[in-house]
Design an enzyme around this catalytic site. Sequence first.
Site, PDB file in Angstrom:
ATOM      1  N   ASP A 479       0.829  -1.204   0.000  1.00 14.61           N
ATOM      2  CA  ASP A 479       0.000   0.000   0.000  1.00 14.61           C
ATOM      3  C   ASP A 479       0.868   1.260   0.000  1.00 14.61           C
ATOM      4  OD1 ASP A 479      -2.355   1.439  -0.044  1.00 14.61           O
ATOM      5  OD2 ASP A 479      -3.212   0.447   1.702  1.00 14.61           O
ATOM      6  N   ASP A 549     -10.182   1.822  -3.865  1.00 13.21           N
ATOM      7  CA  ASP A 549     -10.712   1.558  -2.527  1.00 13.21           C
ATOM      8  C   ASP A 549     -12.234   1.489  -2.527  1.00 13.21           C
ATOM      9  OD1 ASP A 549      -8.368   1.293  -1.152  1.00 13.21           O
ATOM     10  OD2 ASP A 549      -8.358   3.307  -0.299  1.00 13.21           O
TER      11      ASP A 549
END
Length: 741
Positions: A479, A549
């Site tokens: 990430d 997301d």
Amino acid sequence: MSIVYYESTGTFHLYNDKISYIMMILPNGQMGQLYFGKKVHLREDYSYLLEMVSRSMTSYVFENERTLSLEHIKQEYGVYGSSDYRLPAVEILQDNGSRICDFVYRTHRIIGGKPKLEGLPATYTEKDDEAQTLILTLQDPITGVELELFYTIFSRGGILARSARFVNGGTETVHLLKAMSLCLDLPDCDYDWIQFSGAWARERHPRMRRLEQGIQSVGSMRGHSSHEHNPFLILKRPSADENQGEVIGFSLIYSGNFIAQAEVDTHDTTRVLLGIHPEWFDWKLDPGESFQTPEAVMVYSGSGLNHMSQTFHRLYRERLARGYWRDRVRPILINNWEATYFDFTEEKILKLARKAADAGIELFVLDDGWFGERSSDRAGLGDWVVNRDRLPDGIPGLASRIHEMGMKFGIWIEPEMVNKDSDLYREHPDWILTVPNRNQTHGRYQHVLDFSRKEVVDTIFQMISDILKDGSVTYVKWDMNRSITECWSAALPADRQGEVFHRYILGVYDLYERLTSTFPQVLFESCASGGGRFDPGLLYYAPQGWTSDDTDAIERLKIQYGTSFCYPVSSMGAHVSTSPNHQVGRATPLSTRANVACFGTSGYEMDLNRLSERELAEIKDQVTFMKKWRRLLQYGTFFRLKSPFDGNIASWMTVSDDRSQAIVGWYRILNSVNPPYTRMKLAGLDPDRLYKVSKDSVFLGEFYGDELMNVGLITSDACSGESPDAPDASHDFESRIYILE
């Protein structure tokens, strides 16, 4: 596929069965662009395409001559200031303050295959006959700086890969202020411009407008390719659509600051530039030093947008992605993030894992919170040591229990960031990007580690390696949750601070390269708050990325549709998540969530312990479906059929290489009452084959490929507004999967 040089006319012709790219040495020694498009016949002399006329208010190259003006000549790598007033591909600041350069032809080489770009991701070949590469060597006679222009033409498809390399062969230091990967001058401006823009949770929405005189551009100055604009651009003729017409796609294989630009002058010539964003870029080149630009890929299609996309898909899937997982189907995973967030114990994780194993899921991924003092996003980032309070037996202990259930095990990391409340920051406060005596802005309570410094990358590599070396982890979600601010490095002098943005990305690539080389069978998935670094650069290291997301199925229709213009289905991480959705609060059927996610590297992001037995049984069926069809879904030829941006219905499909099988996804946003009859025209089928068509295991009939493509597949609703309790009743957020065999 071949590259031909005609010495008598100074003409280069790069061609395969799809395209021709023609250029020549101009009378002043610079390189001129003559043609890029559909393949044309070989001929020794294409100089008639070099149009030179005398015009008023024009500056000319040669004394006592009024024809050669660079302002009106299409060039290979334009330089501002010597009769060309368009924005340039290169800008070099010299000791005397001048920025004028004159890169003239010196020599060239033609080689089989494709050379590797040092420290940078790029497309590649496995055999020399897959491509040929032309390397043009130009030189500025005053500074001694050499410019190498790389052109690789592949044997399959309308593909040309380009980059540039600068070598300071002079005796004085120069500063490279602008160095584009690609400059393409086109003879007209009759194009629609399509960019792919958005923001967090709504990435890569296509935006189209006509090219006009002036400058149009998109880019990123955030230190990463960004959620806002993708490093990908399309120019298409106004009459072109998904299935016909002339299209050119431009893609930059890079993960940092970039610019994609088209300048139309007042004579309607178009100059396309693609490369590292020149703002805040200043690369010091001492004598003997070199600089390599990232690679840019151009794809020409004379058969519409779908064909352009399929060319990118095949290239990036087969000759950009690498390694063990390149050609393998991806495991169906479950990620605990939306099920637990930071609130988990080992027993809670194991309870979720048992449900996942019962459903046939193959990989369990432990997300944020397993390391350091990480109970929220305020602390622990940077301390890549297992939190024994949460995992008493560490990663190996938890992984062993997961393995006993028949699943693989993966973890989440964010190696480029640090919280100030961490042991790493307390030990090395100078390791973050920050300007002395200035405010230190944060994002999500974290700061950016200075990956331009080798010692920082070395330390992170060692910590992550210690986690992975026992072999219990087979998947890593990488990430990156904030953009770069205060871009200044304590390790570089003042005259090299303009190098930090690019050196940072080189550090990211270095860490990826070392980890993927050391652990070749670990599946890495790139993630940057979802789509913040969904770019070709990271596909070289991680064959799939977290697409966004936003896991809402209806929003994902738009996101995955836009992403598909450049990126293959095998690269798109797509999960079935909780309803109501955690990002938009929308309630959608479990079937629709799965029917969207299956067109990607599919997984689940929810607490299975909260589901009913009926829902768990449905998930088990979904997993069975994915296991049966995922090779076709992930590696088939993908067609966009109907855009979610153009109406209430969206559809797409994928077809096997031999055209014997196909899967069609059909999606309705909102229901309607008493609607008209509808049909969906399919694509890519064998017109002479008879296909058995089924929906939800219900046989619908047999139809020839030409019927399904020209007449269409009937999608009408028989009972809308009449019988809401009927088994085939239509409803909001409905979806269907059609199987063709």
